[in-house]
Scaffold this active site. Sequence first.
Site, PDB file in Angstrom:
ATOM      1  N   LYS A 113     -50.242  56.296  -9.954  1.00 41.86           N
ATOM      2  CA  LYS A 113     -51.533  56.930 -10.300  1.00 41.86           C
ATOM      3  C   LYS A 113     -52.624  55.947  -9.916  1.00 41.86           C
ATOM      4  O   LYS A 113     -52.424  54.731  -9.944  1.00 41.86           O
ATOM      5  CB  LYS A 113     -51.602  57.223 -11.802  1.00 41.86           C
ATOM      6  CG  LYS A 113     -52.771  58.086 -12.236  1.00 41.86           C
ATOM      7  CD  LYS A 113     -52.627  59.558 -11.879  1.00 41.86           C
ATOM      8  CE  LYS A 113     -51.943  60.343 -12.934  1.00 41.86           C
ATOM      9  NZ  LYS A 113     -51.794  61.759 -12.739  1.00 41.86           N
TER      10      LYS A 113
HETATM   11  N1  GLU Z   1     -52.171  64.692 -10.709  1.00 46.77           N
HETATM   12  C1  GLU Z   1     -51.076  65.580 -10.943  1.00 46.77           C
HETATM   13  C2  GLU Z   1     -50.262  65.193 -12.158  1.00 46.77           C
HETATM   14  O1  GLU Z   1     -50.720  64.507 -13.020  1.00 46.77           O
HETATM   15  C3  GLU Z   1     -50.194  65.804  -9.723  1.00 46.77           C
HETATM   16  C4  GLU Z   1     -49.729  64.625  -8.991  1.00 46.77           C
HETATM   17  C5  GLU Z   1     -49.109  64.978  -7.650  1.00 46.77           C
HETATM   18  O2  GLU Z   1     -49.056  66.132  -7.284  1.00 46.77           O
HETATM   19  O3  GLU Z   1     -48.706  64.020  -6.996  1.00 46.77           O
HETATM   20  O4  GLU Z   1     -49.157  65.627 -12.313  1.00 46.77           O
END
Ligand code: GLU
Length: 423
Positions: A113
Amino acid sequence: MATQRTQTDDTSTALATARRQLERAAAETDVNEQVVERLKHPSKLLRVAVPLERDDGSVEVFEGYRAQHDDVRGPYKGGLRYHPHVTADECIGLSMWMTWKCAVIDIPFGGAKGGVVVDPTDLSPEEKERLTRRFAEEIRDFVGPTTDIPAPDMGTDAQTMAWFMDAYSMQEGETVPGVVTGKPRVIGGSYGREEAPGRSVAIVTRAAAEYYDVSLDGLRVAVQGYGSVGANAARCLDDWGADVVAVSDVNGAIHDPDGLDTWAVPSHEEEPEAVTTCDAPETISSSAILELDVDVLVPAAVGNVLTASNAPDVQADFVVEGANGPTTAAADEIFDERGVPVVPDILANAGGVAVSYFEWLQHINRHSWSAERVDEELESKMLSAWDAVVEAAEARDVTWRVAAYIVALSRIAEAKDTRGLWP
Ligand code: GLU
C-alpha cells in the site's frame, strides 16, 4: 471466545490494529512463530519527497510512501491513497491487510500500500496529474508489472492510474499496462473493476444472510459511506431484494424504514456529498447510522469508526466491513462478547483486488473479458473464499475475522515453508 477487554482503543493506528489482529489469529493456529514474527514487519518501506509546481507557480513538497509487506505468494499488490492522514505506519498496516486479502481469496499476489500525504480536494486536476506523474517517477524502481502493482484507493481513481501508467511507460520506452490495475477500460482496464469492492461486499452479505438463515428479501441494511464501495454495495443489495434503509456521507445520513431508492441517491463519484440533499422521511447524523436498529450494518467509509464507545450500542444483527479497518481491536472484542458477528474487510471488500487480478490476467493474455465473465468469476472467487472461511470458523469455533486470518495465514505459511528461507 471472550477475551480480556483492552484499554487502548479509539487512537488505534492501522498498524497497531493489524498487528493485534495478527497476534490474536496466530494464537488460534499452528503457524510457526517465526513466520508470524516475519509477518509483523513489512519487507520494504520507501519514503519519497514529491515536489509539485502549483498552478500559481509556487513549489510545494509532499511526502509519499510505498510499503511492501510480503510477496511469498506473488508480486506485491495494493492501492495508492491520497489523503492528509497518510502515514508510514498506516501504509504498513494497510499493506498487511492486502497480504491477507490476496491470500483469503487465493490470488497469487502479496500485499502493498502507498500514498501521498495530501488533501486531493485541494488540488486542481492539472496539479493532481503533475503530482501523480512525479510520484510515479519517484517510486518507479520500486514498482513494476511483476514486482509491485498499484491500484486506486482513497482519493485516487482510474484517471490517476492512467497518469501513473503513462509516466511509468514513458520512462520504460514501451507501454506497460500491467504496472497498475484499476485503469480506464480504453487503456486496458477491466469491466467491473470500479464496482467490484462494493459487489463483493454484497455477495458476502448475501452469503452471510443465507448462513444465518435470514432472507435477503426485505433484509434491512444500513450503509455508512456512499462512495465507490458503499454505493455499489447498497445498489447491488437493493437490486437483489434487500431494503437499504439508511445511507450516509460526511454531512449526515438519510433514513427510510421502507427502504431507499439507492439508484436515486448520488454516489460520491456522481455528486460529492449530496446524500442529505435527497428526499427521505428522516435525516440523522453520520454516527447515528451506526446505531440504527437494522439487520446488517455496512461501514464503508473510513477506518476506526466502530470503537469501544459505540460498539455496545450497535443494534445490527451482523456487521459486514466495506471499508478497510473500520472496527478497532477493542470494538471487535466487544462485538465478540455481545455475539455480534463481524464479517471482516479482508474477505468482504476483497472483490476490488480480485478484479484487479482479472485485469492483470487480461493484460498478460492480451484478451479482454466480457462484463458477464468478470461478474461470474468474481462470484466464484468470493464464494470459494466464503466457504473456506466458514470451514475454518466451524472447525475452530472462532470469529469470522479470526477464521479469515487462519485461512490466509495457513496459505502464506505453507508457501513460506515450501520456498524455504534464502540464503
Ligand atoms: N485499494 C483496494 C483495496 O484496498 C484494491 C487494491 C488493488 O486492487 O490492488 O483492496
